[in-house]
Motif scaffolding. Structure first.
Motif, PDB file in Angstrom:
ATOM      1  N   LYS A 348       0.823  -1.209   0.000  1.00  0.00           N
ATOM      2  CA  LYS A 348       0.000   0.000   0.000  1.00  0.00           C
ATOM      3  C   LYS A 348       0.860   1.262   0.000  1.00  0.00           C
ATOM      4  O   LYS A 348       0.365   2.355  -0.313  1.00  0.00           O
ATOM      5  N   GLU A 349       2.133   1.109   0.358  1.00  0.00           N
ATOM      6  CA  GLU A 349       3.032   2.268   0.383  1.00  0.00           C
ATOM      7  C   GLU A 349       3.530   2.647  -1.003  1.00  0.00           C
ATOM      8  O   GLU A 349       4.148   3.697  -1.175  1.00  0.00           O
ATOM      9  N   LEU A 350       3.277   1.811  -1.996  1.00  0.00           N
ATOM     10  CA  LEU A 350       3.730   2.107  -3.350  1.00  0.00           C
ATOM     11  C   LEU A 350       2.909   3.246  -3.949  1.00  0.00           C
ATOM     12  O   LEU A 350       1.673   3.229  -3.904  1.00  0.00           O
ATOM     13  N   TYR A 361      13.512  -2.699  -4.955  1.00  0.00           N
ATOM     14  CA  TYR A 361      14.723  -2.683  -4.139  1.00  0.00           C
ATOM     15  C   TYR A 361      14.549  -1.726  -2.963  1.00  0.00           C
ATOM     16  O   TYR A 361      13.819  -0.728  -3.054  1.00  0.00           O
ATOM     17  N   LEU A 362      15.255  -2.029  -1.877  1.00  0.00           N
ATOM     18  CA  LEU A 362      15.486  -1.021  -0.853  1.00  0.00           C
ATOM     19  C   LEU A 362      16.615  -0.136  -1.342  1.00  0.00           C
ATOM     20  O   LEU A 362      17.673  -0.637  -1.762  1.00  0.00           O
ATOM     21  N   CYS A 363      16.409   1.183  -1.304  1.00  0.00           N
ATOM     22  CA  CYS A 363      17.404   2.119  -1.822  1.00  0.00           C
ATOM     23  C   CYS A 363      17.816   3.106  -0.738  1.00  0.00           C
ATOM     24  O   CYS A 363      16.971   3.607   0.014  1.00  0.00           O
ATOM     25  N   ALA A 396      14.064   4.014   0.742  1.00  0.00           N
ATOM     26  CA  ALA A 396      12.818   4.105  -0.018  1.00  0.00           C
ATOM     27  C   ALA A 396      12.781   2.915  -0.960  1.00  0.00           C
ATOM     28  O   ALA A 396      13.814   2.298  -1.251  1.00  0.00           O
ATOM     29  N   LEU A 397      11.607   2.558  -1.432  1.00  0.00           N
ATOM     30  CA  LEU A 397      11.476   1.489  -2.409  1.00  0.00           C
ATOM     31  C   LEU A 397      11.674   2.057  -3.814  1.00  0.00           C
ATOM     32  O   LEU A 397      11.186   3.152  -4.125  1.00  0.00           O
ATOM     33  N   GLY A 398      12.385   1.310  -4.639  1.00  0.00           N
ATOM     34  CA  GLY A 398      12.627   1.790  -5.993  1.00  0.00           C
ATOM     35  C   GLY A 398      12.778   0.645  -6.971  1.00  0.00           C
ATOM     36  O   GLY A 398      12.938  -0.525  -6.588  1.00  0.00           O
ATOM     37  N   THR A 399      12.723   0.961  -8.252  1.00  0.00           N
ATOM     38  CA  THR A 399      12.930  -0.012  -9.324  1.00  0.00           C
ATOM     39  C   THR A 399      14.138   0.415 -10.146  1.00  0.00           C
ATOM     40  O   THR A 399      14.604   1.555 -10.064  1.00  0.00           O
ATOM     41  N   TRP A 400      14.640  -0.518 -10.943  1.00  0.00           N
ATOM     42  CA  TRP A 400      15.803  -0.263 -11.804  1.00  0.00           C
ATOM     43  C   TRP A 400      15.434  -0.636 -13.226  1.00  0.00           C
ATOM     44  O   TRP A 400      14.999  -1.755 -13.492  1.00  0.00           O
ATOM     45  N   ILE A 407      12.255   5.910  -7.797  1.00  0.00           N
ATOM     46  CA  ILE A 407      11.690   5.710  -6.466  1.00  0.00           C
ATOM     47  C   ILE A 407      10.171   5.660  -6.561  1.00  0.00           C
ATOM     48  O   ILE A 407       9.547   6.466  -7.256  1.00  0.00           O
ATOM     49  N   VAL A 408       9.579   4.700  -5.839  1.00  0.00           N
ATOM     50  CA  VAL A 408       8.129   4.476  -5.951  1.00  0.00           C
ATOM     51  C   VAL A 408       7.435   4.506  -4.597  1.00  0.00           C
ATOM     52  O   VAL A 408       6.278   4.116  -4.481  1.00  0.00           O
ATOM     53  N   SER A 409       8.117   4.968  -3.545  1.00  0.00           N
ATOM     54  CA  SER A 409       7.485   5.090  -2.227  1.00  0.00           C
ATOM     55  C   SER A 409       8.024   6.323  -1.529  1.00  0.00           C
ATOM     56  O   SER A 409       9.043   6.902  -1.941  1.00  0.00           O
ATOM     57  N   ASP A 410       7.340   6.738  -0.461  1.00  0.00           N
ATOM     58  CA  ASP A 410       7.903   7.765   0.405  1.00  0.00           C
ATOM     59  C   ASP A 410       9.154   7.205   1.079  1.00  0.00           C
ATOM     60  O   ASP A 410       9.300   5.989   1.252  1.00  0.00           O
ATOM     61  N   ALA A 411      10.059   8.090   1.471  1.00  0.00           N
ATOM     62  CA  ALA A 411      11.225   7.665   2.241  1.00  0.00           C
ATOM     63  C   ALA A 411      10.786   7.285   3.648  1.00  0.00           C
ATOM     64  O   ALA A 411       9.835   7.855   4.192  1.00  0.00           O
TER      65      ALA A 411
END
Length: 650
Positions: A348-350, A361-363, A396-400, A407-411
């Motif tokens: 839900k955080e996305l 990923y965790l970034c 934050a959650l992110g993709t590569w 980044i696809v979520s709040d920090a």
């Protein structure tokens, strides 16, 4: 490099549909014309089952190793050789070589694949020497075969050109351990490692710096040069330790807040297989659990491919490069101990839709950028689960997508105590903040040296029976530190005297006749001559030159001071002192910009030119912030401002 990645990808595709028995055959297949050389090694050890197993271990993992070669490599090594043999600073060495036309251009290097080039004589030499030291050293009896294969046997440390380094290093360093062999402690490889580290560091010849060009592993010459960054320092001990049968290698974090960079250090396995660590050029070997730096994940470099990790990620494309060919093991539990967390993050955080099969990923932040440091061990329809995570880190959650991180979520901050998550979501309510520095002060290691220092007044030039005008009781938290004096006593001589053991480090001392004065008193500069650097660069005269970025460092830990002869007894109402610093305090005249993270991007709170040693901004509450200096420097780090205090994140 593109050819190499294609080659490895094909090899792994075959591996994914094979069993353990086929891994050796696949490696031999990809050896091509070099297959005969590798098979010669296997035949050579047919009568020695353990050495044969060791040869199989090396060959079946050989497809994932390579060296960089080319003329540029010699240019690269000149920087390390020059620093090792010179009394110049790393910056001066680099500038000198650049003026002479020496530059390092990594793009001109080419890849030489081990599986296609390693010959039988080379491999037999390394295997025989590895077994010799394993069997002859008293601590070898406590090193099991799997640890031997990973942490003693490998013929290379990184991606350096191949060489036969074992015998040379053995003959040079083995005599240092003769006295240890007579003691009961000789059965513990940790004790042998400590003896070697003491020898490597005792003369202060190790030159640690991150200012040399970044490139491939230097090679075994680094043991002689003992110069470079944390990676080179770790390589020194790996070469020497493995040449003497000590199970050791490199542990690292992909990114740590302090420094905004990767960090590596040496690990050593003791007689029980427990991990100890050392950060050369510091000498002490200590327990892994005593390491307190930020480490959401700690990885151990291995010679073997982490096939379990690769199997989990084989269909997740595009993969962040770090995880594509994982020559590493997760050793976070070794360091985090009881503080280890299984992190669960709700989907839900996305804030964006994720493509099917795309890896999240965790970034962590590297200044304003985000770098992947971990991937989910499993996921459900509702949540992502990350095993073996250490806390007190902002992520934050992110993709590569193959080129950049999105980044696809709040920090959010991971609480180390219970694994709870605190999300940074800026509020409409705002508050005024005052900032004195743009980078955490734990990096300003000179500040603590001022604690216990005193500013003294006297009527005698030898400061017999001086009066203490001010005693520094806390490490300074700003560039210009003010103190107002009361009373009517006058002094002709005033000085700063450092505490014992402090080398009297200080940048500036300014004396004022009135509390509102802006022009300091003048006089004849007096003090103790001689600086630690032995080159005149940090003499006592710097304390009164008006420049807060020059400093005094006395040649001895005790007894140094710097002062003024005012010419006549003078009333002093205000003192201002400036600590020796690395230029991360707010600098008058520089242009700054404060930003905060919101809606998956950084937003500016405006630019300011500093008119003093502080900046004032109005910022949203509950915001993640970063302050940039657009005039100079690169040191900057995320932080939050709560209850009137700046909280930095490592």
């Amino acid at each position: 490099m593109k050819r190499f990645y294609t080659y490895i990808t094909l090899c792994l595709l075959f591996l994914s549909c094979s069993d353990k028995n086929n891994e050796l055959e696949l490696a031999l297949h990809y050896a091509g014309a070099n297959r005969a050389e590798l098979e010669k090694v296997l035949r050579h050890y047919e009568g020695d089952s353990l050495k044969h197993r060791a040869a199989v271990f090396l060959i079946e993992n050989m497809p994932y190793h390579y060296a960089y070669e080319g003329k540029a490599l010699e240019e690269y090594k000149k920087f390390y050789r020059a620093l090792a043999s010179s009394k110049l600073s790393p910056t001066e060495v680099t500038d000198s070589l650049n003026r002479a036309g020496v530059y390092f251009h990594p793009s001109s290097l080419h890849v030489k694949q081990d599986i296609e080039t390693v010959d039988s004589a080379f491999l037999v030499h390394h295997i025989d020497w590895a077994f010799r030291v394993w069997r002859e050293q008293p601590w070898g009896k406590h090193v099991g075969f799997p640890d031997f294969c990973e942490y003693i046997l490998p013929y290379r440390v990184g991606n350096e050109p191949l060489s036969e380094w074992r015998e040379t290093l053995y003959r040079k360093f083995n005599p240092l351990l003769d006295s240890l062999r007579q003691l009961p402690e000789a059965e513990d490889p940790r004790m042998a490692a400590q003896v070697l580290i003491d020898s490597l560091t005792k003369d202060g010849s190790m030159k640690f710096t991150g200012l040399l060009p970044t490139g491939p592993s230097v090679g075994p010459e680094i043991v002689e040069w003992k110069a470079g960054s944390c990676r080179e320092m770790a390589d020194v001990l790996t070469y020497v330790g493995r040449a003497l049968g000590i199970p050791c290698g490199t542990d690292y974090v992909t990114l740590r807040g302090i420094g905004n960079e990767p960090h590596s250090w040496s690990f050593i396995l003791d007689r029980n297989g427990d991990t100890y660590m050392a950060e050369l050029p510091d000498a002490p070997v200590r327990r892994a659990v005593d390491y307190t730096s930020s480490r959401i994940k700690v990885w151990r470099a291995t010679f073997s491919l982490n096939r379990a990790m690769w199997k989990r990620l084989e269909k997740k494309e595009p993969l962040y490069p770090k995880f594509r060919y994982p020559l590493m093991q997760d050793v976070t539990p070794v360091y985090a101990d009881s503080l280890l967390i299984q992190l669960a993050v709700s989907k839900k955080e996305l804030k964006k839709n994720i493509k099917s099969g795309e890896t999240l990923y965790l970034c962590m932040t590297n200044r304003k950028s985000w770098i992947p440091v971990d991937y989910p061990d499993r996921e459900t329809a509702d949540s992502l689960y990350f095993d073996n995570v250490d806390g007190d880190v902002v992520v934050a959650l992110g993709t590569w997508d193959g080129e950049r991180t999105e980044i696809v979520s709040d920090a959010f901050l991971i609480d180390r105590r219970d694994g709870s998550l605190f999300f940074y979501r800026p509020e409409t309510e705002r508050e005024e903040v005052r900032l004195y520095y743009k980078y955490p002060l734990f990096h300003e290691y000179y500040l603590g040296r001022m604690v216990g220092g005193v500013i003294e007044g006297s009527h005698r030039p030898d400061f017999a029976n001086p009066d203490t005008l001010y005693r520094i009781t806390d490490a300074p938290q700003r560039l210009c530190n003010r103190f107002f004096l009361s009373g009517d006593k006058t002094y002709r001589y005033v000085r700063y005297r450092g505490a014992d053991g402090s080398y009297s480090d200080i940048s500036e001392l300014m004396l004022y006749a009135g509390t509102d004065d802006t022009v300091p008193l003048k006089g004849t500069v007096i003090g103790t001559p001689g600086c630690f650097q032995q080159d005149g660069s940090h003499e006592y005269t710097n304390v009164f030159d008006g420049n807060p970025y020059t400093s005094f460092t006395y040649k001895e830990p005790d007894g140094g001071w710097a002062g003024l002869d005012l010419g006549k007894p003078t009333l002093i109402r205000k003192l201002v002192y400036v600590p020796r610093n690395r230029d991360n305090f707010i600098r008058k005249g520089d242009r700054y910009e404060l930003l905060y993270w919101n809606n998956l991007q950084w937003h500016s709170l405006g630019e300011q030119t500093a008119t003093s040693d502080s900046l004032v901004y109005t910022v949203p509450r509950n915001a993640l912030l970063i302050l940039q200096n657009h005039t100079r420097g690169r040191d900057e780090r995320i932080f939050e401002y709560t209850r009137g205090q700046t909280q930095w994140f490592r």
